[in-house]
Design a protein around this motif. Structure first.
Motif, short mmCIF file in Angstrom:
data_model
loop_
_atom_site.label_atom_id
_atom_site.label_comp_id
_atom_site.label_asym_id
_atom_site.label_seq_id
_atom_site.Cartn_x
_atom_site.Cartn_y
_atom_site.Cartn_z
N LEU A 1 43.40 22.72 -36.31
CA LEU A 1 44.84 22.49 -36.11
C LEU A 1 45.35 21.44 -37.09
O LEU A 1 44.64 20.47 -37.39
CB LEU A 1 45.09 22.00 -34.69
CG LEU A 1 44.54 22.87 -33.55
CD1 LEU A 1 44.83 22.22 -32.21
CD2 LEU A 1 45.09 24.27 -33.61
N ASN A 2 46.57 21.61 -37.55
CA ASN A 2 47.18 20.57 -38.37
C ASN A 2 47.73 19.49 -37.44
O ASN A 2 47.64 19.59 -36.22
CB ASN A 2 48.25 21.15 -39.31
CG ASN A 2 49.41 21.78 -38.57
OD1 ASN A 2 49.78 21.36 -37.48
ND2 ASN A 2 50.01 22.78 -39.19
N ALA A 3 48.28 18.44 -38.01
CA ALA A 3 48.75 17.30 -37.21
C ALA A 3 49.85 17.71 -36.23
O ALA A 3 49.86 17.26 -35.09
CB ALA A 3 49.23 16.18 -38.12
N ARG A 4 50.75 18.54 -36.65
CA ARG A 4 51.84 18.98 -35.77
C ARG A 4 51.27 19.75 -34.58
O ARG A 4 51.66 19.52 -33.43
CB ARG A 4 52.83 19.85 -36.55
CG ARG A 4 54.00 20.33 -35.72
CD ARG A 4 55.07 21.06 -36.54
NE ARG A 4 54.60 21.65 -37.77
CZ ARG A 4 54.22 22.93 -37.90
NH1 ARG A 4 54.27 23.75 -36.88
NH2 ARG A 4 53.81 23.40 -39.06
N GLU B 1 49.27 19.87 -28.93
CA GLU B 1 48.15 20.10 -28.01
C GLU B 1 47.97 18.91 -27.07
O GLU B 1 47.66 19.08 -25.89
CB GLU B 1 46.87 20.33 -28.83
CG GLU B 1 45.66 20.70 -28.02
CD GLU B 1 45.62 22.16 -27.62
OE1 GLU B 1 44.92 22.46 -26.64
OE2 GLU B 1 46.28 23.00 -28.27
N LEU B 2 48.18 17.70 -27.59
CA LEU B 2 48.01 16.49 -26.80
C LEU B 2 49.30 16.08 -26.07
O LEU B 2 49.28 15.17 -25.25
CB LEU B 2 47.55 15.34 -27.70
CG LEU B 2 46.17 15.50 -28.33
CD1 LEU B 2 45.90 14.36 -29.29
CD2 LEU B 2 45.09 15.59 -27.26
N LEU C 1 41.78 8.70 -32.22
CA LEU C 1 41.37 10.08 -32.52
C LEU C 1 40.46 10.06 -33.75
O LEU C 1 40.59 9.19 -34.62
CB LEU C 1 42.58 10.96 -32.82
CG LEU C 1 43.50 11.30 -31.66
CD1 LEU C 1 44.72 12.06 -32.16
CD2 LEU C 1 42.77 12.12 -30.62
N ARG C 2 39.58 11.04 -33.81
CA ARG C 2 38.67 11.14 -34.95
C ARG C 2 39.43 11.48 -36.22
O ARG C 2 40.51 12.08 -36.19
CB ARG C 2 37.62 12.22 -34.69
CG ARG C 2 36.70 11.82 -33.54
CD ARG C 2 35.58 12.77 -33.37
NE ARG C 2 34.71 12.67 -34.55
CZ ARG C 2 33.67 13.46 -34.76
NH1 ARG C 2 33.37 14.39 -33.89
NH2 ARG C 2 32.94 13.32 -35.84
N THR D 1 52.88 9.45 -33.38
CA THR D 1 51.87 8.88 -32.49
C THR D 1 50.49 9.45 -32.80
O THR D 1 49.49 8.73 -32.81
CB THR D 1 52.24 9.13 -31.01
OG1 THR D 1 53.47 8.47 -30.74
CG2 THR D 1 51.16 8.64 -30.07
N PHE D 2 50.44 10.74 -33.07
CA PHE D 2 49.17 11.39 -33.44
C PHE D 2 48.56 10.69 -34.66
O PHE D 2 47.39 10.30 -34.65
CB PHE D 2 49.42 12.88 -33.74
CG PHE D 2 48.18 13.66 -34.03
CD1 PHE D 2 47.46 14.25 -33.00
CD2 PHE D 2 47.73 13.84 -35.33
CE1 PHE D 2 46.32 14.99 -33.25
CE2 PHE D 2 46.58 14.57 -35.60
CZ PHE D 2 45.88 15.16 -34.56
N TRP D 3 49.36 10.48 -35.70
CA TRP D 3 48.87 9.82 -36.91
C TRP D 3 48.48 8.37 -36.64
O TRP D 3 47.51 7.86 -37.19
CB TRP D 3 49.90 9.91 -38.04
CG TRP D 3 49.89 11.25 -38.71
CD1 TRP D 3 50.88 12.18 -38.67
CD2 TRP D 3 48.85 11.80 -39.50
NE1 TRP D 3 50.51 13.29 -39.40
CE2 TRP D 3 49.27 13.08 -39.93
CE3 TRP D 3 47.60 11.35 -39.91
CZ2 TRP D 3 48.47 13.90 -40.73
CZ3 TRP D 3 46.80 12.18 -40.71
CH2 TRP D 3 47.25 13.43 -41.11
N ARG D 4 49.22 7.70 -35.78
CA ARG D 4 48.89 6.32 -35.42
C ARG D 4 47.54 6.27 -34.71
O ARG D 4 46.70 5.41 -34.99
CB ARG D 4 50.00 5.72 -34.54
CG ARG D 4 49.84 4.25 -34.27
CD ARG D 4 51.06 3.60 -33.60
NE ARG D 4 51.70 4.39 -32.55
CZ ARG D 4 52.83 5.07 -32.70
NH1 ARG D 4 53.49 5.07 -33.85
NH2 ARG D 4 53.35 5.76 -31.69
N TRP D 5 47.29 7.22 -33.81
CA TRP D 5 46.01 7.27 -33.11
C TRP D 5 44.86 7.56 -34.07
O TRP D 5 43.76 7.07 -33.89
CB TRP D 5 46.05 8.30 -32.00
CG TRP D 5 46.87 7.89 -30.81
CD1 TRP D 5 47.66 6.76 -30.69
CD2 TRP D 5 47.00 8.59 -29.58
NE1 TRP D 5 48.26 6.74 -29.46
CE2 TRP D 5 47.87 7.84 -28.75
CE3 TRP D 5 46.47 9.77 -29.09
CZ2 TRP D 5 48.21 8.25 -27.46
CZ3 TRP D 5 46.81 10.19 -27.81
CH2 TRP D 5 47.67 9.43 -27.01
#
Length: 64
Positions: free
Chosen positions: A8-11, A16-17, A33-34, A23-27
């Motif tokens: 999956l890409n970041a979007r 999914e989360l 996140l890995r 926020t995804f990129w910050r994690w």
């Protein structure tokens, strides 16, 4: 990861989360996140890793 485990890409990962893409990129940046699998200049995350992240969060909640 298996061949049937979509990348999956970041979007898509953020969706999914249930979080925003920033926020995804910050994690990812802070290690929550890995890091992504790099394919050329593309960043992708195996869906199974995101599901594992959710399951770990649920397990922590159950023991709290």
């Amino acid at each position: 990861m298996t061949l049937s485990d979509p990348l999956l890409n970041a979007r898509e990962g953020a969706a999914e989360l249930g979080i925003s893409e920033p926020t995804f990129w910050r994690w990812v940046a802070n290690g929550t996140l890995r890091k992504p699998v790099k394919l050329g200049n593309m960043s992708r995350w195996p869906r199974s890793e995101l599901i594992d992240f959710i399951e770990q969060a649920k397990a922590k909640r159950a023991t709290a």
